[in-house]
Scaffold this motif. Structure first.
Motif, short mmCIF file in Angstrom:
data_model
loop_
_atom_site.label_atom_id
_atom_site.label_comp_id
_atom_site.label_asym_id
_atom_site.label_seq_id
_atom_site.Cartn_x
_atom_site.Cartn_y
_atom_site.Cartn_z
N THR A 128 0.84 -1.19 0.00
CA THR A 128 0.00 0.00 0.00
C THR A 128 0.88 1.25 0.00
N GLY A 129 0.25 2.41 -0.16
CA GLY A 129 0.99 3.67 -0.29
C GLY A 129 0.41 4.45 -1.45
N THR A 130 0.78 5.71 -1.55
CA THR A 130 0.23 6.54 -2.63
C THR A 130 0.85 6.21 -3.97
N ASN A 131 2.17 6.18 -4.02
CA ASN A 131 2.89 5.91 -5.27
C ASN A 131 3.82 4.70 -5.11
N GLY A 132 4.10 4.04 -6.22
CA GLY A 132 5.10 2.97 -6.21
C GLY A 132 4.58 1.56 -6.02
N LYS A 133 3.28 1.41 -5.77
CA LYS A 133 2.75 0.06 -5.51
C LYS A 133 2.98 -0.88 -6.69
N SER A 134 2.68 -0.40 -7.90
CA SER A 134 2.83 -1.25 -9.09
C SER A 134 4.29 -1.58 -9.35
N SER A 135 5.18 -0.60 -9.12
CA SER A 135 6.61 -0.82 -9.35
C SER A 135 7.18 -1.85 -8.38
N VAL A 136 6.82 -1.72 -7.09
CA VAL A 136 7.30 -2.68 -6.08
C VAL A 136 6.80 -4.08 -6.44
N SER A 137 5.52 -4.17 -6.81
CA SER A 137 4.94 -5.47 -7.15
C SER A 137 5.65 -6.10 -8.35
N ASP A 138 5.90 -5.28 -9.38
CA ASP A 138 6.54 -5.80 -10.59
C ASP A 138 8.00 -6.19 -10.34
#
Length: 365
Positions: free
Chosen positions: A103-113
């Motif tokens: 969770t968080g405002t930005n970066g969720k997709s990047s961390v997941s990928d």
């Protein structure tokens, strides 16, 4: 399925059974339990007569139903969404062993990928669920929301487990957390990337928005679960207090950050932070540190995240970035200016009718 096995408060109805569950009228089938959810645009309670005509004999609601329906059981609860999640994850009880929420405002997709790539490069079965859809070996499809409803999520997790996937990372949006879509899931660890303005059309205030994000740590994570975050953000102090009170383990990205910066000096600061979180999550799931860093230079950019999409013979470069908040736009532009000091032209938009308050902030940036 017997009702008493899935909703403890209904144990007096020993013989009551149901064939499935639904909260959308178009999905209701005979003998289903219908969860009457009041949303932003529609109130499920208004459709109770319709679903009864379809053969639904059990209704879950938070409103007092004045009209009496013969042969229909009404179950009252103060949180329909939470009970829906509880029943969904009881029905679809088979889930991957290592579940990680981001969770968080930005970066969720990047961390997941990044996490997905790290495990794939080390020949581990893995899946990611979120903004970029559902991705795993032989599985790749889009989703309607970043954090989907618990019925759909339960089916997906059950399917992944059947395919032998035990490592799953999923994005936890503030809407999904606020609406209890992830309640009753046993996460191994949870990541908090950062926090800045977004979704105020829904949450109204920054305090309410933060409360929704912290729900993952305040309520959903079980004892001894692991929290991963960045001690440089203001919200780290809240995470630390929550972790102490709820007996969670907390990890900071500092050591990983410094190591990656030495190996990949061309990476921007926020990219290194995202990768650091993914690496810590991978280590928690049993991957050896040496194995991770042996493959680190093979990790590719995430689609739409400061992605170089075109390079012309005259050295003009075209990047695309899914910066949809003031903080993300600022970091993206700063990163480009540090690396390319020549003229930067920006094509910028902030579409849709959601959170209009951030538009002038982003224009100013």
């Amino acid at each position: 399925m017997l009702l008493k096995d899935y909703i403890p408060s209904a144990k007096k109805n020993l013989r009551a059974f149901f064939s499935g569950i639904a909260f959308h009228t178009s999905k209701v089938r005979r003998d289903n339990i219908f969860f009457a959810i009041k949303g932003s645009n529609f109130d499920g309670n208004k459709f109770i007569p319709n679903v009864i005509k379809k053969g639904c004999r059990i209704i879950v609601t938070d409103k007092k139903i004045k009209k009496k329906y013969n042969g229909v059981l009404i179950i009252y609860t103060n949180n329909v969404r939470k009970l829906l999640a509880e029943v969904s994850f009881k029905i679809y009880k088979n889930r991957p062993k290592n579940l990680i929420a981001v969770t968080g405002t930005n970066g969720k997709s990047s961390v997941s990928d990044f996490y997905y790539q790290i495990l794939k490069l080390n020949n581990k079965k893995v899946a990611s669920i979120g903004t970029l859809g559902v991705k795993s070996d032989g599985i790749n499809f889009d989703l309607s929301n970043t954090t989907i409803d618990p019925i759909q999520l339960g089916r997906i997790l059950n399917n992944l487990k059947e395919k032998g996937v035990d490592n799953v990372i999923m994005e936890a949006s503030s809407h999904g957390l606020d609406q209890d879509r992830l309640s009753h899931i046993n996460f191994r660890s949870a990541i908090f990337t950062n926090f800045s303005q977004d979704h105020l059309d829904y949450h109204k205030t920054m305090q309410s928005y933060l409360k929704a994000k912290l729900k993952l740590f305040n309520e959903i994570l079980k004892k001894k679960s692991i929290v991963i975050s960045d001690k440089e953000i203001k919200q780290f102090k809240f995470l630390k207090k929550i972790s102490k009170r709820r007996k969670l383990k907390i990890f900071d990205i500092n050591n990983e950050f410094n190591k990656i910066r030495n190996i990949l000096p061309e990476y921007s600061e926020f990219k290194i932070k995202n990768l650091s979180m993914a690496i810590i999550a991978a280590k928690i799931c049993g991957l050896k540190k040496k194995s991770i860093y042996r493959k680190i230079k093979k990790i590719k950019d995430v689609n739409g995240r400061l992605e170089l999409v075109k390079k012309y013979p005259n050295n003009v470069k075209v990047f695309i970035d899914y910066a949809h908040t003031p903080d993300a736009l600022s970091k993206t532009l700063k990163s480009l200016k540090e690396k390319y000091r020549e003229n930067i032209s920006l094509v910028f938009g902030c579409g849709g009718d959601r959170d209009r308050k951030k538009r002038p902030l982003m224009a100013k940036i």
